[in-house]
Scaffold this motif. Structure first.
Motif, PDB file in Angstrom:
ATOM      1  N   LEU A 103       0.828  -1.202   0.000  1.00  0.00           N
ATOM      2  CA  LEU A 103       0.000   0.000   0.000  1.00  0.00           C
ATOM      3  C   LEU A 103       0.866   1.258   0.000  1.00  0.00           C
ATOM      4  O   LEU A 103       0.644   2.195  -0.776  1.00  0.00           O
ATOM      5  CB  LEU A 103      -0.910  -0.029   1.226  1.00  0.00           C
ATOM      6  CG  LEU A 103      -1.928   1.074   1.406  1.00  0.00           C
ATOM      7  CD1 LEU A 103      -3.077   0.882   0.435  1.00  0.00           C
ATOM      8  CD2 LEU A 103      -2.458   1.043   2.834  1.00  0.00           C
ATOM      9  N   LEU A 104       1.875   1.270   0.857  1.00  0.00           N
ATOM     10  CA  LEU A 104       2.776   2.421   0.942  1.00  0.00           C
ATOM     11  C   LEU A 104       3.547   2.613  -0.355  1.00  0.00           C
ATOM     12  O   LEU A 104       3.635   3.723  -0.889  1.00  0.00           O
ATOM     13  CB  LEU A 104       3.741   2.247   2.106  1.00  0.00           C
ATOM     14  CG  LEU A 104       3.106   2.178   3.485  1.00  0.00           C
ATOM     15  CD1 LEU A 104       4.143   1.801   4.534  1.00  0.00           C
ATOM     16  CD2 LEU A 104       2.422   3.477   3.831  1.00  0.00           C
ATOM     17  N   LEU A 105       4.120   1.531  -0.855  1.00  0.00           N
ATOM     18  CA  LEU A 105       4.907   1.628  -2.086  1.00  0.00           C
ATOM     19  C   LEU A 105       4.037   2.056  -3.267  1.00  0.00           C
ATOM     20  O   LEU A 105       4.453   2.877  -4.090  1.00  0.00           O
ATOM     21  CB  LEU A 105       5.603   0.300  -2.361  1.00  0.00           C
ATOM     22  CG  LEU A 105       6.682  -0.069  -1.336  1.00  0.00           C
ATOM     23  CD1 LEU A 105       7.110  -1.515  -1.494  1.00  0.00           C
ATOM     24  CD2 LEU A 105       7.871   0.863  -1.452  1.00  0.00           C
ATOM     25  N   THR A 106       2.827   1.524  -3.327  1.00  0.00           N
ATOM     26  CA  THR A 106       1.911   1.887  -4.397  1.00  0.00           C
ATOM     27  C   THR A 106       1.526   3.359  -4.298  1.00  0.00           C
ATOM     28  O   THR A 106       1.444   4.062  -5.317  1.00  0.00           O
ATOM     29  CB  THR A 106       0.657   0.993  -4.356  1.00  0.00           C
ATOM     30  OG1 THR A 106       1.071  -0.378  -4.500  1.00  0.00           O
ATOM     31  CG2 THR A 106      -0.327   1.341  -5.458  1.00  0.00           C
ATOM     32  N   ALA A 107       1.302   3.854  -3.078  1.00  0.00           N
ATOM     33  CA  ALA A 107       0.953   5.264  -2.882  1.00  0.00           C
ATOM     34  C   ALA A 107       2.103   6.169  -3.342  1.00  0.00           C
ATOM     35  O   ALA A 107       1.865   7.185  -4.010  1.00  0.00           O
ATOM     36  CB  ALA A 107       0.612   5.532  -1.421  1.00  0.00           C
ATOM     37  N   GLU A 131      12.378   9.919   9.408  1.00  0.00           N
ATOM     38  CA  GLU A 131      11.132  10.679   9.525  1.00  0.00           C
ATOM     39  C   GLU A 131      10.015   9.726   9.918  1.00  0.00           C
ATOM     40  O   GLU A 131       9.930   8.621   9.396  1.00  0.00           O
ATOM     41  CB  GLU A 131      10.787  11.338   8.193  1.00  0.00           C
ATOM     42  CG  GLU A 131      11.739  12.441   7.796  1.00  0.00           C
ATOM     43  CD  GLU A 131      11.345  13.082   6.480  1.00  0.00           C
ATOM     44  OE1 GLU A 131      10.126  13.306   6.267  1.00  0.00           O
ATOM     45  OE2 GLU A 131      12.251  13.339   5.681  1.00  0.00           O
ATOM     46  N   LEU A 132       9.185  10.171  10.814  1.00  0.00           N
ATOM     47  CA  LEU A 132       8.030   9.398  11.263  1.00  0.00           C
ATOM     48  C   LEU A 132       6.841   9.749  10.381  1.00  0.00           C
ATOM     49  O   LEU A 132       6.576  10.927  10.118  1.00  0.00           O
ATOM     50  CB  LEU A 132       7.723   9.733  12.720  1.00  0.00           C
ATOM     51  CG  LEU A 132       6.599   8.954  13.374  1.00  0.00           C
ATOM     52  CD1 LEU A 132       6.971   7.474  13.470  1.00  0.00           C
ATOM     53  CD2 LEU A 132       6.329   9.518  14.759  1.00  0.00           C
ATOM     54  N   LEU A 133       6.158   8.745   9.901  1.00  0.00           N
ATOM     55  CA  LEU A 133       4.988   8.935   9.056  1.00  0.00           C
ATOM     56  C   LEU A 133       3.853   8.123   9.664  1.00  0.00           C
ATOM     57  O   LEU A 133       3.831   6.896   9.553  1.00  0.00           O
ATOM     58  CB  LEU A 133       5.312   8.468   7.638  1.00  0.00           C
ATOM     59  CG  LEU A 133       4.448   8.917   6.490  1.00  0.00           C
ATOM     60  CD1 LEU A 133       4.403  10.431   6.386  1.00  0.00           C
ATOM     61  CD2 LEU A 133       4.980   8.337   5.193  1.00  0.00           C
ATOM     62  N   LEU A 172       0.362  10.001   7.418  1.00  0.00           N
ATOM     63  CA  LEU A 172       0.176   8.742   6.696  1.00  0.00           C
ATOM     64  C   LEU A 172      -1.044   8.836   5.792  1.00  0.00           C
ATOM     65  O   LEU A 172      -0.983   8.479   4.611  1.00  0.00           O
ATOM     66  CB  LEU A 172       0.038   7.579   7.683  1.00  0.00           C
ATOM     67  CG  LEU A 172      -0.381   6.231   7.098  1.00  0.00           C
ATOM     68  CD1 LEU A 172       0.622   5.751   6.059  1.00  0.00           C
ATOM     69  CD2 LEU A 172      -0.538   5.210   8.215  1.00  0.00           C
ATOM     70  N   LEU A 173      -2.142   9.321   6.332  1.00  0.00           N
ATOM     71  CA  LEU A 173      -3.362   9.436   5.529  1.00  0.00           C
ATOM     72  C   LEU A 173      -3.170  10.404   4.368  1.00  0.00           C
ATOM     73  O   LEU A 173      -3.696  10.186   3.281  1.00  0.00           O
ATOM     74  CB  LEU A 173      -4.537   9.861   6.411  1.00  0.00           C
ATOM     75  CG  LEU A 173      -4.998   8.801   7.429  1.00  0.00           C
ATOM     76  CD1 LEU A 173      -6.084   9.373   8.323  1.00  0.00           C
ATOM     77  CD2 LEU A 173      -5.436   7.528   6.747  1.00  0.00           C
ATOM     78  N   ALA A 174      -2.409  11.477   4.575  1.00  0.00           N
ATOM     79  CA  ALA A 174      -2.153  12.429   3.486  1.00  0.00           C
ATOM     80  C   ALA A 174      -1.377  11.769   2.355  1.00  0.00           C
ATOM     81  O   ALA A 174      -1.584  12.089   1.182  1.00  0.00           O
ATOM     82  CB  ALA A 174      -1.393  13.634   4.021  1.00  0.00           C
ATOM     83  N   LEU A 175      -0.485  10.849   2.684  1.00  0.00           N
ATOM     84  CA  LEU A 175       0.244  10.115   1.656  1.00  0.00           C
ATOM     85  C   LEU A 175      -0.711   9.203   0.879  1.00  0.00           C
ATOM     86  O   LEU A 175      -0.646   9.129  -0.348  1.00  0.00           O
ATOM     87  CB  LEU A 175       1.360   9.259   2.275  1.00  0.00           C
ATOM     88  CG  LEU A 175       1.983   8.201   1.353  1.00  0.00           C
ATOM     89  CD1 LEU A 175       2.790   8.866   0.244  1.00  0.00           C
ATOM     90  CD2 LEU A 175       2.826   7.226   2.142  1.00  0.00           C
TER      91      LEU A 175
END
Length: 179
Positions: A75-79, A163-165, A170-173
């Motif tokens: 999910l993160l990588l795709t975003a 950096e903390l996400l 996180l939702l903004a990403l």
């Protein structure tokens, strides 16, 4: 084959069949791994499409805390990829040494550590990731769905290259335009 018969006495055809069997088994395992990666990437796409439809940030974070941890990595990588960043996925989900992927932002390489937690992150995970980032000589993104306690914040302070996400960041990403 009779007991005591030396392996050298097996004919070349038997050796080729044995080799073919081993190679087929390896190809089957690799194909299963590729299929699993593709399945998780499709699930990540569906989740990214569904998140904006959920009613509020609390519901979105609760939803993220329940998905498969490997799907969370995808999910993160795709975003990041959707936003035009260059990414690098790992070949394996487990045994990755604390590295869940990589992204290049403004020419800078970032290692990604993804933790899909319902509770607080642990300072040990932060410190281990910090050591990895320093060894690699780059920056890091520690991304999680849980809480960041006092001890974890102190550990993060020891690693300014991380950096903390989490939470709103996180939702903004994940969602470009949160309603």
């Amino acid at each position: 084959m009779r007991p005591g018969l030396p392996l050298e006495s097996l004919g070349p055809l038997v050796w080729w069949l044995l080799l073919l069997g081993v190679l087929s088994w390896i190809a089957l395992l690799m194909g299963a791994n590729v299929s699993r990666h593709r399945r998780y990437q499709r699930q990540a796409q569906r989740i990214l499409d569904r998140l904006p439809q959920l009613a509020g940030d609390g519901q979105r974070l609760t939803y993220l805390r329940k998905i498969n941890p490997y799907v969370f990595e995808e999910l993160l990588l795709t975003a990041f990829a959707r936003q035009g960043y260059r990414i690098q996925r790992n070949r394996h989900y487990s045994g990755d040494g604390g590295l869940d992927g990589q992204v290049w932002i403004d020419g800078q390489r970032y290692l990604i550590q993804a933790k899909r937690y319902a509770r607080a992150i642990t300072p040990t995970h932060v410190a281990e990731f910090g050591a990895l980032v320093r060894r690699e000589g780059c920056r890091g993104l520690f991304v999680h769905t849980g809480r960041t306690g006092t001890k974890s914040r102190a550990a993060l302070a020891s690693f300014p290259e991380i950096e903390l996400l989490s939470g709103q960041r996180l939702l903004a990403l994940l969602i470009k335009d949160i309603p």
